[in-house]
Structures are given as C-alpha cells and as structure tokens.
Write an enzyme that holds these catalytic residues in place. Structure first.
Site, mmCIF file in Angstrom:
data_model
loop_
_atom_site.group_PDB
_atom_site.id
_atom_site.type_symbol
_atom_site.label_atom_id
_atom_site.label_comp_id
_atom_site.label_asym_id
_atom_site.label_seq_id
_atom_site.Cartn_x
_atom_site.Cartn_y
_atom_site.Cartn_z
ATOM 1 N N PRO A 299 0.835 -1.208 0.000
ATOM 2 C CG PRO A 299 -0.847 -1.589 1.561
ATOM 3 C CD PRO A 299 0.452 -2.145 1.059
ATOM 4 C CB CYS A 300 1.117 3.892 -2.453
ATOM 5 S SG CYS A 300 -0.535 4.585 -2.729
ATOM 6 C CD GLN A 301 -2.943 3.736 1.447
ATOM 7 O OE1 GLN A 301 -2.004 2.945 1.340
ATOM 8 N NE2 GLN A 301 -4.193 3.366 1.264
ATOM 9 C CE1 TYR B 248 7.721 3.108 1.968
ATOM 10 C CE2 TYR B 248 6.315 1.851 0.503
ATOM 11 C CZ TYR B 248 7.272 1.896 1.485
ATOM 12 O OH TYR B 248 7.795 0.727 1.966
ATOM 13 C CB SER B 249 1.474 8.954 -1.089
ATOM 14 O OG SER B 249 0.708 9.262 0.054
#
Length: 419
Positions: A118-120, A122-123
């Site tokens: 899941p990218c949250q 890193y975003s």
C-alpha cells in the site's frame, strides 16, 4: 511456448494482474488484506473460467441480480475461488500464506512475483496529512516481508510498483526507505533497475506516474523491459462517449448496455470488445445542489476559456470552506477534449469534486464505470463489496488504488520479450 506462473502480492482489485494475464502469464494466487478487493478478484477469476468454457451467461445472471454471489461461486471450481487469499501479510501470517501458495503451486516453478505494498505511507500527500509524516508507519516496512517471498520462491523476475514518493520517503535514521529496500532485494540475489513511467505514454488516457522497479535473479545489467512510448490515440470524450447519459444520482449498478460504438480508442485499449457491450456500475453520485451549481460553473469555464475554476472565484453563497488561499483547485472537470485526464486516485471515494463530468447536460461527477475506463479496466470487470451488494464508494476506492490495466499489459509484454 511455456506459460510463466506468477504470484500477485498486495493485489488490490487486480489491475496489475489483469494486464499480466492478458500478456499470457498464469496467476497462481493473489494476496490482499482488503476483503472487498479479494472478492473483486475472485469474481474476475470466476468470470475468466466461465469464459474459457463458453458459459459467460452465468456471470451476467449474477451481475443482473438473478443469482446471488454464493450461487454464482457454486458454479466455479473451488480452487479458483480459494486461490485468492484474503490475508494481511505480517510476520505472524507469513507461514500461513506460504503454505497456501505452495498448495496452489503444486510443485510448479514460480517464475514471477508482482505487486507493491500500500502506497499511503510513501505518498507525499499521505506524509503531508500525517503529524509524524508516516515515519514509523508499519506499512513502510512491508517490503521486508516482500523480500521473504523472494527468498522462498526465487522467481526469475519480480515487478514492484509504487508511488513516486517512495524515492524520497525516509526512515527514523534519515535514510530513504527506497535505498534500504534496494539493498535488501540485492541481498536476496537480485539485480535491480527502475524507471518512473507515465501511463499516458503507453496508451492510457490519464496523467499517472508510477515507480516501476524490476528485479532479475542473478547479476545482470540492461534488462529493464523495453517499453515503447505510443502516440496519443484518443480523447477523454471517447472514453465516456458511448455510455448512456445520466444525471446526478442516476444510472444503475446492475447491467446496462452501452450505446452505438463511439471512437476507436475503446477497442484499441480493450475496454470494449464489440460495438455494444453490457456493463455495470454506471451509477452516479447524488451530488448536493450547491455542488452541482459549482460543477456547472467549472464546465462552462473550461468549455469557454479552457481554464480551471479557482475556489476563490466561486460565489460566496456557494462556498462551504473558509480557506480561499490554498487548495484552490478543489473542483476540476475531466476535460473531454484532452488526450489525458487527471490522475484517478482513491480520494474519488470521498467525493467527486475533482472528477466532474465534462457534459454540462449531465452535470455530475463521474461514475465508477467511467473511472474504471480511465484506468483501462474492461467493461466486463466488476468491482465487488464485502456484502455482495453493489457499493459505489467501495468500487471507487478499488479503482483509484489500481494500476491501469493497459500499462500493466505493456510492462508484461515487454518483460516477456526479454525473458
């Protein structure tokens, strides 16, 4: 020609997987923590099996509401449904997932692992909203568990997808997570190459940049898939043009038929396979009246001047926020005459203000089906909920988090060429 087997980790709604399947890869299993997304992939795998035996009508009976999901799944070999593993990947669940994957491999070689955590965490947007800037968030370290799959199965390749923010996200010690990740993957025996790809360069009518890291087992250089950029082949108007016109709150989650074929792009991108097509989730939000007034202003301004509406220029009687000095692009039209749209992200599940339909007569935000088309999901792709009943918000979230199918397919074909 041998068929290559792959495992999809953090699979989401299956956009990456769908592209690799199209290119000829064989899915062994999918793993994800989101229950609704797992049902989406189960339903997709079920449909593919039915299509292989020319029994698609059972699928359409389900989509039309004639049979329940339980009844629908009863037609499918149990192994196909159970190969989608609904499980959060943690230190505690790792052995369980390994055993499941081993069961479905049946002593076959696992050639490829795809997927990205899941990218949250890193975003850049996620870090800006979090008081700790996501430092210490457990999702930052899921790549360590990803590496455990590389160690166990030693696939020839892996394809790791994530947001650009991964490059700049830092750990407690100030060292970037990306550098730590690359070091770990190299310790697992892999050579690494990565690029930032914009989906719009590869046939997707969406300005969407993603980091695509490719690993190859052994010591290699120059092995990154040779993706050829494409000339623009359509406009956003063509993506929406054959769907029945509906107002805010209108449409249907169940099966509806598209109108006469509109433009070449829908066939070229494999969103449609024939002139008319049955599809689902062309189902608009019931937007509030004051938002609909703003939508009209935004569309008129774009049509007349090709300019975006600033929140500061909205009449005071329509404003609901006191902040008029930042986040001024809260309302944005998906411009019909451009060869790309703004990036479709999971926030579309919160509201549709950033995704206003370009047709003034319809005056609404885009539907899940329209969002899915911007992500190049085919019209026969259905997005599930946990309950089995249509759920618009859940569908938006899955669509916004997905990898565009067409981009995934291009990566898969390019990978095969250099296999």
């Amino acid at each position: 020609m041998r068929t290559y087997n792959f495992l999809d980790l953090f699979a989401g709604a299956g956009g990456l997987s769908e592209g690799f399947i199209r290119a000829g890869f064989n899915p062994i299993a999918h793993v994800d923590a989101d229950e609704a997304a797992c049902y989406t992939i189960k339903t997709r795998m079920a449909y593919k099996w039915l299509k292989s035996i020319n029994a698609e009508e059972v699928y359409f009976q389900y989509l039309s509401g004639e049979i329940s999901r339980t009844e629908f799944y009863s037609y499918i070999p149990p192994g196909i449904i159970s190969s989608v593993i609904h499980k959060e990947i943690t230190t505690e669940t790792l052995q369980f997932v390994f055993e499941k994957v081993d069961l479905f491999l049946e002593n076959k070689k696992l050639d490829l692992i795809i997927g990205g955590p899941p990218c949250q965490a890193y975003s850049i947007a996620g870090r800006s909203r979090d008081k700790n800037r996501m430092v210490g968030d457990k999702r930052n370290y899921l790549y360590i568990l990803y590496a455990e799959f590389l160690k166990r199965y030693n696939p020839k390749y892996f394809v790791f997808e994530n947001v650009l923010g991964l490059i700049s996200a830092k750990d407690f010690d100030g060292i970037s997570h990306f550098e730590k990740m690359k070091n770990l993957f190299q310790q697992c025996g892999y050579s690494l190459e990565f690029k930032v790809l914009n989906a719009n360069d590869y046939g997707v009518l969406q300005n969407r940049k993603r980091l695509i890291l490719v690993g190859k087992l052994g010591n290699y250089e120059g092995f990154y898939p040779n993706l050829i950029k494409e000339k623009k082949v359509g406009t956003v108007a063509e993506v929406f043009g054959d769907l029945p016109p509906i107002k805010a709150g209108g449409g249907s989650a169940r099966l509806s038929e598209t109108t006469e074929y509109f433009g070449e792009y829908l066939l070229a991108s494999k969103i449609k396979s024939k002139n008319k097509e049955r599809t689902t989730l062309h189902w608009a939000r019931p937007n509030k009246e004051h938002d609909l007034e703003i939508y009209k202003l935004a569309v008129k301004l774009w049509n007349k001047k090709k300019a975006r509406l600033s929140y500061a220029d909205i009449p005071d009687r329509l404003k609901t926020q006191k902040n008029t000095s930042s986040f001024l692009d809260r309302y944005k039209v998906v411009a019909a005459d451009l060869p790309f749209s703004q990036t479709v992200v999971a926030h579309i599940s919160k509201d549709g203000h950033y995704y206003i339909h370009p047709d003034l007569r319809q005056n609404r935000s885009i539907t899940p089906r329209e969002a899915a088309r911007l992500q190049t999901f085919p019209d026969d792709y259905y997005f599930e909920s946990v309950s089995g009943k249509p759920a618009r918000t859940t569908a938006y979230k899955q669509i916004g988090n997905a990898v565009p199918v067409l981009l995934a397919e291009k990566i898969a074909h390019a990978l095969l060429e250099g296999w």
